[in-house]
Write an enzyme that holds these catalytic residues in place. Sequence first.
Site, PDB file in Angstrom:
ATOM      1  N   GLU A   1      49.812  35.643  35.028  1.00  0.00           N
ATOM      2  CA  GLU A   1      49.126  35.980  36.271  1.00  0.00           C
ATOM      3  C   GLU A   1      49.990  36.667  37.329  1.00  0.00           C
ATOM      4  O   GLU A   1      49.495  37.479  38.095  1.00  0.00           O
ATOM      5  CB  GLU A   1      48.528  34.696  36.881  1.00  0.00           C
ATOM      6  CG  GLU A   1      47.409  34.072  36.072  1.00  0.00           C
ATOM      7  CD  GLU A   1      46.159  34.925  36.046  1.00  0.00           C
ATOM      8  OE1 GLU A   1      45.766  35.419  37.129  1.00  0.00           O
ATOM      9  OE2 GLU A   1      45.591  35.125  34.964  1.00  0.00           O
TER      10      GLU A   1
ATOM     11  N   SER B   1      10.794 -20.694  25.651  1.00  0.00           N
ATOM     12  CA  SER B   1      11.410 -22.012  25.841  1.00  0.00           C
ATOM     13  C   SER B   1      12.688 -21.967  26.657  1.00  0.00           C
ATOM     14  O   SER B   1      13.250 -23.020  26.982  1.00  0.00           O
ATOM     15  CB  SER B   1      11.694 -22.647  24.478  1.00  0.00           C
ATOM     16  OG  SER B   1      10.488 -22.884  23.783  1.00  0.00           O
TER      17      SER B   1
END
Length: 842
Positions: A145, A522
């Site tokens: 770059e 239950s």
Amino acid sequence: MTETPQTPSNGSTTKDSLPLFGRANKDAELSSTGQIQSSDTADSNHPKKPNRPEKTKRRIWKVLFWLSFASSFIMIPVAAILFYFLTIYPTLPDPKELKEVTYQVPLKIVTQDNKLITEIGTKRRIPLEYPEIPERMTQAIISAEDENFFAHSGVDYKGLARAVYQLVTTGEKKSGGSTITMQVARNFFLTREKSYLRKLNEIILAYKIENELSKEEILALYLNKIFLGYRSYGVAAAANTYYGRPIRELSLDEYAMIAGLPKAPSAYNPIINPERAKLRRDYVLRRMHELNYINDEELAQALAVEVHAEKHGPIIEVEADYIAEMARSFALENFGEEALQNGLTIVTTLQSDLQQQANQALRHGLQEYERRHGYRGPIQTLDADQLNDQETLLKTLKSIRNFGDLKVAVVTGFEKNQTIVFSQEGETQRLDFKTMEWAAPYISVNRKGKSPKTPQDVLKIGDVIYIQMLNNQWQLAQDPKTESALVSLNSANGQIQALVGGFDYFRSKFNRAIQGKRQVGSNIKPFLYSAALENGMTAATTVNDAPVTFYDRNLEEHWRPENYSGKFYGPTRLRKALALSRNLVSIRLLQQLGVQTGIDYFQRFGFPTEELNRSKNLSLSLGSVQFSPLEVARAYAAFSNGGHLIDPYFIEEVRDFEGTTIYRSEPRTVCQTGYCPENDPQYAPRIIEARNAYIMKSIMKDVVTYGSGRKARALKREDIAGKTGTTNDQKDAWFSGFNPYITTTVWVGFDEPSTLGRYEVGGRAALPIWMEYMELALQAYPNEEPSMPEGIVTVPVNKETGQAVSADSADALYEIFREENAPEVPKISQQQLETIVEDLFD
């Protein structure tokens, strides 16, 4: 006499008669006498001479024009510059802001022991300080770059001039003129609009940034900000995305590949465009070599590496997607939309090992259910052409979604008693026939076909199937139709240590652990029996287990409940009735207490009033109410912790991007000291007496010892208790159990309520999941019974009638009572005493 002018013999004329010879554009011509010659006396064949004032005026205008033009050429740029610095320049951002930059970092959700659950956010970013960035990464980026980055002062004029020249001469932008500093200016402060003004702002800001920040700070900002594809921002995130490793573990060719992405993340994407990405990578490597960052050997080795990038998500360490969604909702509710981009870390209460065990236990339990009910057949069957093309075959297998711990494979052959399969990972596996003897054809939940004798009775070549790793070998499996949920709590403070809302979050995001309201069956009974103790009954109280009929006005019919076995057992002690889950005893018990009394008592345990009131009849005693597994676990924790109502919570703390704690849970805990002030907000409120909780815990231990949960004896623990739960037609199966420290509830059923099958009760469908999970969870706690609270006495009672008897009675067993409710032990007669003495000395 007037003389006539003479014409010279050579043909020339006198001065007065000279033609202008191309000077027609001159202002005027003087006569021989110094006077301006009149146009009347001029030769009619030649242009007229202009007069002198006109010529001078024209010269003045000409000078003024060029002066004006020259001044405009200078003043307009000067004015433009003045305008820029007076109006636009003051509005440019202050580069000092970059010293306190806040990145858009995703929300991170972790376990209590800091294992990653997930990251949530639109941008993936892992910001690094400059010293944390590998040197090879910075070298690669600079080579790709901005090779003069450490030399220029923010703008590379040679590069900028080269870019302008290429643009002017070719009409195309062939090379960029932006330095890394200019890109930082653009990425942090400017839009991506292509204009000369933006470029000028970029240049000015680059200078300002260079004056405020060091080169290292600028480079770190750039490497943390750049977009590199697949929602990855910054080189650290890209390392995880493309290679599934931390950036410090990458190789030279991988650094170069990432460095080549900023120019065009899509065009040079190594996953989508590997060939083009390799060209870009190799360019970066050659530039690194030209700049003397790497030598000849390193260049050659890196160039020889093939492109091998693959898409990776965050490195998930713990699968807990249901709790992750709960945490995401918490973050949005408490911190707004910015919570997903401010780099917050949510520390959940989950323990990673317990969460993983919960996932495994639930999936194993559902697969065991599948094996009990038969094989539903392959996912699909491929023909010979599809099997012979391995590349196409792999694509086909990978296109089929797999959930949980299931893998997709295709049958390719048989060898003796083994089935050879080719998996979606491209591996060949062998399945022993013994692991598929269960695979009789599925007919219904209550019927299976003929048991297989060979692998070919189950499978054929081309069948696409699911396989699962069990007991260190691959086995035939199938995607379960049933679902399940598990919640595990710290009984003392409500901390959720494990939570699973279904077989797989990505198959169904519905969180059954907190959203699934199902009939509890239950599982409601212990709360009813606790209410009986509260109202003066004891564990030895007998209730008649006999037929009963009620008229239901809502259904306009008679209700004739019965026990699961279909039998009736007569007068039964409450301890035994609960251990064996006798339905008729529960109905008569609620009838004696009163429905409203039962509802009021159930509310103490945190059960929603609205739901309780919907079942305002005797069916409440059999669990016709609908609660979530989390609500049930919370209620059971009161028996585990000695009678306190805790508040379940799943967020331990929230930390900001800097690691500072900005939220911390402050749960109400069970008071462990001898004196606890009432209504103190730091303590969980007491809802039942400690002696009540202790007796109920003792009764539910018998559920495990000889009752409906007796399979749990395999854990060989002395400190566990619990209760099974099954609803009408076995549509829901439950088990809730605990020791003094941890409480866990498991539910199993179909999302659309339907029978699980004739024998699929809580002790068969849900209990094995609870056991597999608790086997690990209980290891952290001592295997010892809880201490008995004060005010508890032990009295021998008749095992049939529950009446107090003498200790020497043949039918005696010891029962525990609250002191004030204990029956008197019959006095021993003189004759009985003499008999006992004789026996002692015999």
